[in-house]
Design a protein around this motif. Structure first.
Motif, PDB file in Angstrom:
ATOM      1  N   THR A  56       0.832  -1.200   0.000  1.00 21.40           N
ATOM      2  CA  THR A  56       0.000   0.000   0.000  1.00 21.40           C
ATOM      3  C   THR A  56       0.868   1.251   0.000  1.00 21.40           C
ATOM      4  O   THR A  56       0.633   2.190  -0.774  1.00 21.40           O
ATOM      5  CB  THR A  56      -0.935  -0.004   1.235  1.00 21.40           C
ATOM      6  OG1 THR A  56      -1.690  -1.210   1.222  1.00 21.40           O
ATOM      7  CG2 THR A  56      -1.879   1.173   1.198  1.00 21.40           C
ATOM      8  N   GLU A  86      -9.919   0.365   0.958  1.00 25.17           N
ATOM      9  CA  GLU A  86      -9.671  -0.437   2.158  1.00 25.17           C
ATOM     10  C   GLU A  86     -10.847  -0.361   3.108  1.00 25.17           C
ATOM     11  O   GLU A  86     -11.487   0.657   3.261  1.00 25.17           O
ATOM     12  CB  GLU A  86      -8.420   0.057   2.883  1.00 25.17           C
ATOM     13  CG  GLU A  86      -7.178  -0.222   2.103  1.00 25.17           C
ATOM     14  CD  GLU A  86      -5.956  -0.287   3.002  1.00 25.17           C
ATOM     15  OE1 GLU A  86      -6.061  -0.785   4.142  1.00 25.17           O
ATOM     16  OE2 GLU A  86      -4.897   0.173   2.572  1.00 25.17           O
ATOM     17  N   LYS A 113      -1.435  -3.782  12.102  1.00 19.32           N
ATOM     18  CA  LYS A 113      -1.559  -2.372  11.789  1.00 19.32           C
ATOM     19  C   LYS A 113      -3.037  -2.004  11.799  1.00 19.32           C
ATOM     20  O   LYS A 113      -3.890  -2.867  11.820  1.00 19.32           O
ATOM     21  CB  LYS A 113      -0.904  -2.057  10.458  1.00 19.32           C
ATOM     22  CG  LYS A 113      -1.060  -3.174   9.441  1.00 19.32           C
ATOM     23  CD  LYS A 113      -0.587  -2.763   8.103  1.00 19.32           C
ATOM     24  CE  LYS A 113      -1.426  -3.476   7.069  1.00 19.32           C
ATOM     25  NZ  LYS A 113      -1.250  -3.024   5.745  1.00 19.32           N
ATOM     26  N   THR A 140      -5.674  -4.325   3.947  1.00 19.85           N
ATOM     27  CA  THR A 140      -6.379  -4.311   2.682  1.00 19.85           C
ATOM     28  C   THR A 140      -7.270  -5.519   2.546  1.00 19.85           C
ATOM     29  O   THR A 140      -6.797  -6.629   2.546  1.00 19.85           O
ATOM     30  CB  THR A 140      -5.364  -4.327   1.530  1.00 19.85           C
ATOM     31  OG1 THR A 140      -4.285  -3.515   1.917  1.00 19.85           O
ATOM     32  CG2 THR A 140      -5.963  -3.848   0.261  1.00 19.85           C
ATOM     33  N   ASP A 153      -5.755  -2.706  -3.109  1.00 19.56           N
ATOM     34  CA  ASP A 153      -5.211  -1.361  -3.248  1.00 19.56           C
ATOM     35  C   ASP A 153      -5.276  -1.010  -4.708  1.00 19.56           C
ATOM     36  O   ASP A 153      -5.195  -1.870  -5.577  1.00 19.56           O
ATOM     37  CB  ASP A 153      -3.753  -1.330  -2.810  1.00 19.56           C
ATOM     38  CG  ASP A 153      -3.626  -1.504  -1.328  1.00 19.56           C
ATOM     39  OD1 ASP A 153      -4.583  -1.187  -0.621  1.00 19.56           O
ATOM     40  OD2 ASP A 153      -2.572  -1.961  -0.894  1.00 19.56           O
TER      41      ASP A 153
HETATM   42 MG   LIG Z   1      -2.026  -3.001   2.072  1.00 19.82          MG
END
Ligand SMILES: [Mg+2]
Ligand SMILES: Nc1nc2c(ncn2[C@@H]2O[C@H](COP(=O)(O)OP(=O)(O)O)[C@@H](O)[C@H]2O)c(=O)[nH]1
Lengths: 271, 176
Positions: free
Chosen positions: B17, B32, B43, B47, B51
């Protein structure tokens, strides 16, 4: 920069393969389940190994190898004016107690035992320090890693890993075109020779296995060893049809495509 | 109006990404959706669809960059993404050896989908723990003929040179 990680993710076979191909000089430190080990290399050759919880001095090694008794070892240690391994080795040779071959052979075997032991470690932090070498007065050896990797792979039977590494038996093999990678310099087992003798871009692993009456595990194990030793490479067999969905590039016209790609290059440069 | 596409693939968290975002003229995160299973909470967002970045070349030509979804359950999308692509970039997090095997598997899968040119981006070269490019090449079992480029995905200059190297390979091939 770093060359470190966990053996879970990058195992001893892969590490030695990397050290061999990149011809690295330095020391690999591995913290295993209940010991720490140091293995040193010069230009991709094994030169020295120590295991943290063992007596890896020359007298220790010779005692282990049964070349001297532990009593003799004590006497030598007490009386020797020379304390370094090199000095002591010379002393033993000059005094006619042991030949140079016996001393070097014992050290070689000791280093090999350590490295083979490392192959059985599946968990442990490793780190490679470039240019860190054994003490100057240590006795070093010089052994090719290819055979060690082959033997180590023979000893490690990790089916899951093998399946990960060689998912498909519809692939073929080819010899690696790399200076120094000469299959004739490597000691192969009969089984490995059987595979090697059928290496040809037209023969799939499946066919090679069938011809040699090997099962999926056996063929994978052998091919993995050969690949890790940097001797062969897995390729798509000649004449294998692409998967149905695979298509060539959309613009069929080469000239048109080149002009399109040039436009893209121009644009990205300007970003 | 012609559209062409290139695909950016690689393991979860390797920097796909970020890579696309660095050069895209539209916001990549637009496709997303937040997902929040424990395992994927490395994180904030991850996704789930794909993307999607865009670079307009001129009135007649647009380049799309697609990132592959990271989760195994979206593997079926790869094939769709791969179809008709000009080439692809395989992103590898150089500092996480635990992902190298997966990266290798992804590379092989993509190579099987389409015989198009590709390059490997040794990403996160700015991290102290990053493996050197040549060590990574051996770890991934890649031939010296395969282009492996040092990359920092949020550094536009680095991303540009990765894309340019891929385009050079595509150009070479179209000359054959
Ligand atoms: Mg990603
Ligand atoms: N230091 C550093 N961090 C990066 C780099 N590329 C990506 N990241 C970070 O790594 C994480 C994962 O990146 P992302 O692009 O979301 O990965 P994706 O799952 O492959 O799409 C994010 O926190 C990024 O900011 C890089 O080159 N260097």
């Amino acid at each position: 920069m770093a060359l470190k990680g966990n053996l879970r993710d990058f195992n001893v076979t892969q590490l030695l393969n990397l050290i061999n191909i990149a011809q690295k000089t330095g020391t690999l430190t591995v913290e295993g389940p209940d010991a720490i080990s140091w293995v040193s290399f010069r230009a991709g050759k094994l030169i020295y190994a120590q295991m943290g919880n063992e007596d890896g001095s020359l007298t220790g090694i010779l005692t282990r190898a049964g070349k001297i008794t532990s009593k003799q070892a004590d006497v030598i240690k007490e009386n020797a004016t020379e304390k370094s391994d090199q000095g002591l080795g010379l002393l033993l040779i000059n005094a006619g107690y042991l030949s140079q071959q016996v001393i070097l052979g014992s050290i070689q075997q000791y280093a090999l035992d350590i490295v083979y032991q490392l192959f059985t470690w599946i968990d442990g932090l490793f780190r490679f320090d470039n240019d860190v070498l054994p003490p100057a007065d240590a006795i070093t050896i010089r052994m090719d890693l290819e055979n060690i990797i082959m033997e180590g792979s023979r000893q490690t039977q990790e089916w899951e890993l093998l399946k990960d590494e060689i998912p498909s038996l519809d692939m073929a093999l080819t010899f690696v075109d790399r200076p120094g990678a000469d299959i004739r310099d490597v000691q192969l087992t009969v089984e490995e020779w059987k595979v090697v003798s059928y290496i040809n871009p037209k023969n799939t692993l499946k066919q090679i296995a069938k011809t040699n009456k090997m099962n999926d595990l056996e063929i994978r194990r052998i091919v993995y060893g050969l690949v890790q030793a940097g001797l062969v490479e897995i390729i798509r067999p000649e004449g294998m049809p692409l998967p149905p969905k695979a298509k060539k590039l959309p613009p069929v016209d080469k000239k048109q495509q080149a002009s399109l790609v040039n436009k893209l290059i121009h644009r990205i440069r300007s970003l | 109006m012609q559209t062409v596409k290139m695909v950016v693939t690689g393991p979860f968290n390797s920097g796909k990404t970020a890579f696309i975002q660095s050069v895209s003229e539209i916001d990549v995160v637009s496709t997303e959706r937040k997902i929040s299973t424990e395992a994927e909470r490395i994180k904030e967002t991850t996704t789930v669809a794909m993307d999607f970045g865009r670079i307009t070349v001129d009135d007649d030509l647009v380049l799309y960059l697609f990132g592959t979804p990271g989760q195994k359950r979206f593997d079926f999308m790869w094939e769709i993404l791969a179809e008709g692509m000009l080439g692809f970039v395989v992103m590898v997090d150089s500092a996480r050896p635990e992902t190298f095997r997966e990266a290798r598997g992804i590379l092989q899968t993509f190579r099987a989908y389409a015989p198009t040119p590709y390059v490997v981006a040794a990403n996160k070269q700015d991290l102290d723990d990053a493996w050197e490019v040549e060590d990574l090449r051996i770890a991934l079992g890649l031939d010296s003929k395969i282009k492996m480029l040092p990359c920092v995905a949020n550094d536009k200059g680095k991303v540009k040179s990765v894309l340019l190297e891929l385009l050079f390979s595509i150009l070479e091939e179209s000359k054959e």
